[in-house]
Design an enzyme around this catalytic site. Structure first.
Site, PDB file in Angstrom:
ATOM      1  N   LYS A 103       0.845  -1.208   0.000  1.00 13.59           N
ATOM      2  CA  LYS A 103       0.000   0.000   0.000  1.00 13.59           C
ATOM      3  C   LYS A 103       0.873   1.248   0.000  1.00 13.59           C
ATOM      4  O   LYS A 103       0.563   2.238  -0.670  1.00 13.59           O
ATOM      5  CB  LYS A 103      -0.951  -0.018   1.208  1.00 13.59           C
ATOM      6  CG  LYS A 103      -2.137  -0.938   0.953  1.00 13.59           C
ATOM      7  CD  LYS A 103      -2.875  -1.374   2.187  1.00 13.59           C
ATOM      8  CE  LYS A 103      -3.866  -2.478   1.801  1.00 13.59           C
ATOM      9  NZ  LYS A 103      -4.432  -3.193   2.905  1.00 13.59           N
ATOM     10  N   GLN A 139      -5.337  -2.250   9.019  1.00  6.96           N
ATOM     11  CA  GLN A 139      -5.094  -3.558   8.416  1.00  6.96           C
ATOM     12  C   GLN A 139      -5.667  -4.664   9.304  1.00  6.96           C
ATOM     13  O   GLN A 139      -5.362  -4.739  10.489  1.00  6.96           O
ATOM     14  CB  GLN A 139      -3.573  -3.746   8.223  1.00  6.96           C
ATOM     15  CG  GLN A 139      -3.210  -4.978   7.446  1.00  6.96           C
ATOM     16  CD  GLN A 139      -3.697  -4.942   6.000  1.00  6.96           C
ATOM     17  OE1 GLN A 139      -3.527  -3.964   5.288  1.00  6.96           O
ATOM     18  NE2 GLN A 139      -4.335  -6.019   5.565  1.00  6.96           N
ATOM     19  N   ASP A 194     -11.661   1.755   2.731  1.00  7.77           N
ATOM     20  CA  ASP A 194     -11.823   0.306   2.570  1.00  7.77           C
ATOM     21  C   ASP A 194     -13.296  -0.049   2.329  1.00  7.77           C
ATOM     22  O   ASP A 194     -13.603  -1.158   1.892  1.00  7.77           O
ATOM     23  CB  ASP A 194     -11.354  -0.406   3.850  1.00  7.77           C
ATOM     24  CG  ASP A 194     -10.061  -1.186   3.641  1.00  7.77           C
ATOM     25  OD1 ASP A 194      -9.703  -1.433   2.484  1.00  7.77           O
ATOM     26  OD2 ASP A 194      -9.429  -1.550   4.649  1.00  7.77           O
TER      27      ASP A 194
END
Ligand code: NAP
Length: 281
Positions: free
Chosen positions: A50, A94, A117
């Protein structure tokens, strides 16, 4: 004739290039904050990629690597601080989080307008009722692959194997939004093979090597393999018996090089979208 390979890697490169160009036109560069808790090696790999994607797209990227013993309160406090930052457009935590931290509570703490997300219930709800919001990156990327290759779900039998909140369910909703006739399968589905054989578009999102064999695929079907597994030889593979299924399918995503790179590219696209909104552009 072997099915066409749906090249997610090439499409992801194209998407990121377009994101980079658009980002350059903004007054302020998009900013993404990524939080990682503990020492999960797979999470470390994802977070590194990322950061690399942010560099490629010209984004500001900040990483918060917190120790395994971080408490939920500390994590939520960090999220709340990032919610207030004007230079941070997207916040990503995460997953999975260490035991003892309630994932839902942390995801809920992320401001929905920074939830790149697409996991916050506000964004999930928006998808359910067909309103604008951030789409979860994996199913979003799959819809982009289908569009790129001119595969229209309208009127097609679509079967999604897997019902997780981050892949299976939103995938089913997006196919439905595009007028597919959608069936969702899971671990209690009876006659999985038979249901899969009815699919014009088959999406496998389970996490079991060789779950989908050639006899489960209708000749000419489009097969999307979301999973990222390791086989006995330690090689990265999906849920689909790729070589055999490719002989039956009209098109198929490889693992690696299919859905994975598009998931990453859609995170960049969502962060750009967030930055646009925050800057009123
Ligand atoms: P998950 O939360 O573990 O969900 C797996 C789903 O598969 C569950 O709904 C489960 O059913 C179902 N399932 C389990 N065994 C089954 C069986 N024998 N037959 C039919 N369905 C079965 O996993 P996830 O987070 O959705 O991820 C799925 C896979 O995609 C994993 O391999 C993951 O690594 C991969 N993934 C890839 C990307 C990418 O970018 N490529 C992104 C996210 C995830 P129940 O609900 O009944 O338990």
């Amino acid at each position: 004739m072997a099915g066409m390979i749906l090249d997610g890697k090439a499409l992801a490169a194209k998407c990121k290039e377009a994101v980079k160009k658009e980002a350059e036109s903004l007054a302020r560069k998009p900013g993404l904050a990524v939080i990682i808790v503990g020492n999960n090696p797979a999470s470390r790999v994802y977070v590194n990629s990322k950061r690399k994607d942010c560099e490629e797209c010209g984004f500001l990227s900040e990483e918060y690597a917190l120790p395994e013993e971080t408490t939920q309160e500390e994590l939520v406090a960090l999220v709340e601080k990032l919610n207030q930052r004007e230079d941070i457009d997207g916040i990503l935590c995460q997953l999975p989080l260490p035991e003892g931290i309630n994932e839902e509570a942390v995801l809920m703490a992320i401001s929905p307008d920074k939830d790149v997300d697409g996991f916050h219930p506000m964004n999930m709800g928006a998808l359910l009722v067909g309103k604008e919001g951030f789409l979860p990156c994996t199913p979003y990327g799959i819809m982009e692959i289908l569009a790129e290759y001119g595969i229209d779900p309208k009127g097609k039998q679509c079967v999604v194997v897997g019902r997780s909140n981050i892949v299976g369910k939103p995938m089913a909703l997006l196919l439905l939004q595009k007028h597919g006739t959608v069936t969702i399968c899971h671990s209690r589905t009876a006659n999985l093979a038979e249901v899969c054989r009815s699919a014009d578009i088959l999406v496998a999102a389970v996490g079991k090597v060789d779950l989908v064999t050639a006899d489960m695929v209708k000749p000419g079907a489009v097969v999307i393999d979301v999973a990222m597994n390791r086989n006995e030889a330690g090689k990265l593979c999906g849920d689909v018996d790729y070589a055999a299924v490719r002989e039956v399918a009209s098109a198929i995503t490889p693992v690696p090089g299919g859905v994975g790179p598009m998931t990453r590219a859609m995170l960049m696209k969502n962060t750009l979208l967030a930055a646009r909104k925050h800057q009123g552009q």
